[in-house]
Design an enzyme around this catalytic site. Structure first.
Site, PDB file in Angstrom:
ATOM      1  CG  HIS A   1      -0.360  -0.270   2.492  1.00 39.44           C
ATOM      2  ND1 HIS A   1       0.113  -1.498   3.134  1.00 39.44           N
ATOM      3  CD2 HIS A   1       0.288   0.538   3.449  1.00 39.44           C
ATOM      4  CE1 HIS A   1       0.715  -1.365   3.968  1.00 39.44           C
ATOM      5  NE2 HIS A   1       0.757  -0.037   4.516  1.00 39.44           N
TER       6      HIS A   1
ATOM      7  CB  CYS B   1     -16.170   8.272 -43.052  1.00 39.67           C
ATOM      8  SG  CYS B   1     -17.663   9.181 -43.419  1.00 39.67           S
TER       9      CYS B   1
END
Length: 645
Positions: free
Chosen positions: A67, A177
Site C-alpha cells: 500500500h 470518414c
C-alpha cells in the site's frame, strides 16, 4: 468505505504467475493503472517500493497487502491478484503469498489505514480466503467479497455509485470518414451505445460533412484515460500529445466498438507523440500498411474536395435545367443563354475551379501537415492550368491525375525538406514554417509540375478520349463495373474509388459515368428495404423494423444504410446487392442517362438526362437485388415457430 466500491473488474487478475516479488509489484501497479485512478504510474510505484523498503507488507497466511499514499493517486482504489502457485513476498512466516491486494490512497487523510484494517479483518477468515482463491471469474471474486462484507458489516449502508464529473469521461473518441455523411455518425452511435452498455463514460466527436460537432475540450482530453480515433481521413491530432491514442479505421468503430473501448480501459494503446503528418504516424508506431496510408491521404483530399464538387456541380446542372425549361438550344453556349442560367453556370464554374487545387492541397497536408498544404495547393492549381515551361500562363490541364501527382509528391517532398532543415540552427526554428518551408516548397513544386504537366496532360486527354470513344457495349460493361464497385464495400475503398472516378468524369464532361456511379450506390439500401417489406421471413424482427429507413437512405444516395445488413450476412447480402447495382449501372449506360451533379440522389433527378429511363434502371436493379436476397437468404425461424415445433 466498502471493498467492492474500491475494486474494479479491470484491476483484478486471477491465476497470475509472477516469478518474484518485484514482478508481482509491477503486475499490481499495472492493474491499479488500468483501474483509471492513478494519475502517474511511476510516481505511485515509487511510493509502493518506499513502503516495501521499510518492511515487507506480506503478513503471512498467504496474504500480502502492499500500500502507499501518493499525490499520484486521483481516488482511493484497490487492485487484487491471486497466485495459485504462490510467490516469495518475504512474508514473516516464510511462506509464499497467493492472495495479494494493493491499496492506493491519496495524500489527504488516512483512507489506506481504514481499507487495510477492513481487509485484514475479512482475510482472517480462512473460508473467505478459500473462496477468493477458488473464484473462476472476476464477477465471482467480487461477489465473494460483497457477501463477506454484508455478513460482517450488515448495518453499513452501501456507498452511492460513483458519479463522474461533467468533464470526467473515461474514454474519448473521434470519428471521421471521407464524405462525412454516414460512417462518421454510425461509428459515433455504435461507440456511445457500447460505452453505455459497458458502464463506461464516453464522449464522441464527429468530423462530418457539417464540420466538427461535439468537440472534445482540453479539460476532457487531460482527464480521460485515452482516445479512440476511428477515422479514414486526417483529423487534428496535436491536441492528443502525451495521451494514449488508439488509431483505427472508421469501420471498426461500427463493427467492434466494445473491443476498442476495452483496449483504452486496459491501457492497451500507445502514448501519442505529435510530430505532424506522416512522421507522427511513424513515431507512434501505428501499424498501417503503405496502401492504407495512401488511401487515408487520398480520402483526406477527396473529403475536402467534395463540397466544391457537389455544390458546383448542382449549380451547373441548374443552369442547364433553366436553359432547357426556357427552350434554349443545347449548343456550345448551353447553360449561358438566359441571365439566370448564366449566373448559376458561372458561379458553379468558380466552385469547380477549386476542386483540383483543394484535392491536391489536402493530400499534401495529410502527408506533411501544414508545410504540405501550400505545396499541394499550388501544385494542384498548376495542374488545373496546365502550366509548363513553354506556356507558364496555361496549357492543356492535367486535371485530376496532375492533382494526385502534385498532392502526393508535394507532401512527401516537404517531409524531406523538413528533415533536411532539422539540421539548421535552432535559432531559425521560428522562421522555418513561415519562410523556409514555403519558399523551398513553392520553388520545387513549380519546377516539378512544369516538367510533369505536359506528360500528365497527354494521359488525362487520352483517358477522356478513350471514354468518349467507347461504344455502346463497352460503356454498358463500364456501367456494370462501376455499379458493382459502389456496392461491394458500401462506403469503403472500392466505393470511394468509383465515386472519385465519377466526379472526375464530370469535370471532363463525361456525365454518363456519374449517373452509373450514383445509381449503383442507391440500389443496395433500396433492395434491402424492398426485401424486408415483401420477404419478411428472411429477416429478423429488428431488421424488419429498421428496413423502411433504407428507402430514404437509398433514394438519398447513402449506400451505408445497407452496412448493418451486409455485416450480419455478408456472403448473401453483398453478392445480391452487387448484381442488382451492376444491372442498374449497366442499364443507365445503355439508356444514355447523364448526371451533372455528383450527389443528391432523387433530389437531383430534375437534372438527370433521360430521367424516366434512369428511374426504370433504378427500379430494375433494386428488384433484381431484392429477388436475389429472397433466393439466397434462408428463412428466419422465430421463437414462436421454434416453440411450436
Amino acid at each position: 468505505m466498502r471493498i467492492v466500491d474500491l475494486l474494479r473488474k479491470e484491476s483484478i487478475l486471477l491465476g497470475a504467475a509472477p516469478k518474484s516479488k518485484t514482478e508481482a509489484i509491477d503486475m499490481l501497479v499495472d492493474l491499479q493503472d488500468k483501474g483509471g485512478r492513478i494519475a502517474d504510474k511511476e510516481a505511485y510505484k515509487k511510493g509502493i517500493l518506499a513502503r516495501e523498503a521499510m518492511s515487507s507488507t506480506a503478513v503471512g497466511e498467504g496474504i500480502a497487502i502492499p500500500h502507499a499514499k501518493s499525490e499520484a493517486v486521483k481516488a482511493p482504489s484497490l487492485a487484487a491478484m491471486t497466485v495459485p502457485d504462490g510467490v516469495d513476498y518475504e512474508a514473516m512466516d516464510d511462506e509464499p503469498s497467493n492472495l495479494l491486494f494493493m491499496i492506493a490512497a491519496p495524500n489527504d487523510g488516512d483512507v489506506h489505514l481504514e481499507v487495510l484494517s477492513r481487509l485484514m479483518t475479512l482475510l482472517m477468515d480462512e473460508d473467505f480466503r478459500a473462496k477468493l482463491l477458488a473464484a473462476e471469474s472476476k464477477e465471482a471474486f467480487l461477489q465473494a467479497i460483497d457477501d463477506a462484507e454484508k455478513e460482517k458489516y450488515s448495518d453499513e449502508p452501501k456507498a452511492a455509485p460513483e458519479v463522474p464529473e461533467k468533464t470526467g469521461y473515461r474514454v474519448l473518441a473521434v470519428t471521421a470518414c471521407p464524405t462525412g455523411i454516414a460512417h462518421t455518425y454510425m461509428a459515433a452511435e455504435a461507440l456511445e451505445k457500447a460505452g453505455k452498455k459497458m458502464g463506461i463514460t464516453i464522449k464522441v466527436e464527429t468530423n462530418g460533412s457539417g464540420g466538427v460537432k461535439n468537440a472534445l475540450t482540453p479539460e476532457e482530453i487531460e482527464a480521460c484515460d485515452g482516445i479512440i480515433v476511428a477515422a479514414d481521413k486526417s483529423v487534428e491530432m496535436a491536441r492528443f500529445h502525451g495521451k494514449k491514442v488508439l488509431s483505427t479505421k472508421v469501420a471498426n468503430g461500427i463493427k467492434i466498438p466494445e473491443e476498442l473501448i476495452q483496449k483504452i480501459v486496459d491501457g492497451d494503446a500507445p502514448v501519442y507523440q505529435h510530430a505532424g503528418g506522416e512522421e507522427a504516424a511513424k513515431k507512434n508506431g501505428e501499424k498501417e500498411s503503405f496502401g492504407r496510408k495512401m488511401y487515408k491521404h487520398l480520402m483526406n483530399g477527396v473529403s475536402n474536395m467534395l463540397p466544391f464538387t457537389v455544390a458546383g456541380g448542382i449549380f451547373i446542372a441548374l443552369a442547364f435545367l433553366i436553359d432547357t425549361l426556357a427552350g434554349q438550344p443545347q449548343d456550345a453556349d448551353f447553360g449561358m443563354h438566359t441571365a439566370a442560367a448564366q449566373f448559376f453556370k458561372i458561379i458553379g464554374g468558380f466552385a469547380f475551379n477549386f476542386m483540383v487545387p483543394v484535392l491536391a492541397g489536402y493530400i499534401g497536408k495529410s502527408i506533411a501537415d501544414r508545410p504540405g498544404f501550400l505545396v499541394g495547393l499550388v501544385g494542384g492549381y498548376l495542374a488545373s492550368t496546365g502550366s509548363a515551361f513553354g506556356s507558364l500562363s496555361g496549357g492543356v490541364p492535367s486535371g485530376f491525375l496532375g492533382a494526385l501527382f502534385a498532392g502526393f509528391v508535394g507532401g512527401f517532398l516537404m517531409l524531406g525538406v523538413e528533415k533536411i532543415c532539422d539540421k539548421m540552427p535552432k535559432s531559425l526554428n521560428g522562421i522555418k514554417p513561415v519562410l523556409v518551408y514555403p519558399l523551398i516548397g513553392l520553388g520545387m513544386i513549380a519546377i516539378i509540375m512544369c516538367l510533369v504537366n505536359p506528360i500528365m496532360s497527354v494521359l488525362n486527354t487520352g483517358m477522356s478520349n478513350l471514354l468518349e470513344s467507347m461504344g455502346g457495349s463497352s460503356k454498358v460493361i463500364l456501367g456494370c463495373v462501376l455499379g458493382a464497385m459502389m456496392s461491394i464495400d458500401m462506403g469503403g475503398p472500392l466505393n470511394k474509388a468509383a465515386y472519385v472516378f465519377g466526379s472526375a468524369a464530370i469535370a471532363s464532361g463525361n456525365y454518363d459515368i456519374m449517373a452509373a456511379v450514383m445509381i449503383g450506390g442507391m440500389v443496395p439500401p433500396i433492395a434491402i428495404a424492398l426485401s424486408t417489406t415483401f420477404f419478411k421471413n428472411r429477416w429478423t424482427e429488428e431488421e424488419r423494423k429498421n428496413g423502411p429507413v433504407n428507402y430514404i437512405m437509398g433514394l438519398s444516395f447513402v449506400t451505408e444504410g445497407a452496412i448493418p445488413y451486409a455485416a450480419a450476412d455478408p456472403l448473401r447480402v453483398i453478392p445480391s446487392c452487387m448484381i442488382g447495382a451492376a444491372v442498374a449501372g449497366g442499364l443507365s449506360m445503355a439508356f444514355h442517362c447523364t448526371l451533372m451533379a455528383p450527389h443528391g440522389g432523387i433530389f437531383v433527378f430534375a437534372v438527370v438526362g433521360n430521367w424516366p429511363f434512369y428511374l426504370l434502371a433504378l427500379a430494375a436493379g433494386s428488384l433484381v437485388g431484392m429477388l436475389l436476397l429472397a433466393i439466397l437468404k434462408k428463412k428466419v425461424v422465430t421463437e414462436e415457430a421454434a416453440a411450436e415445433k
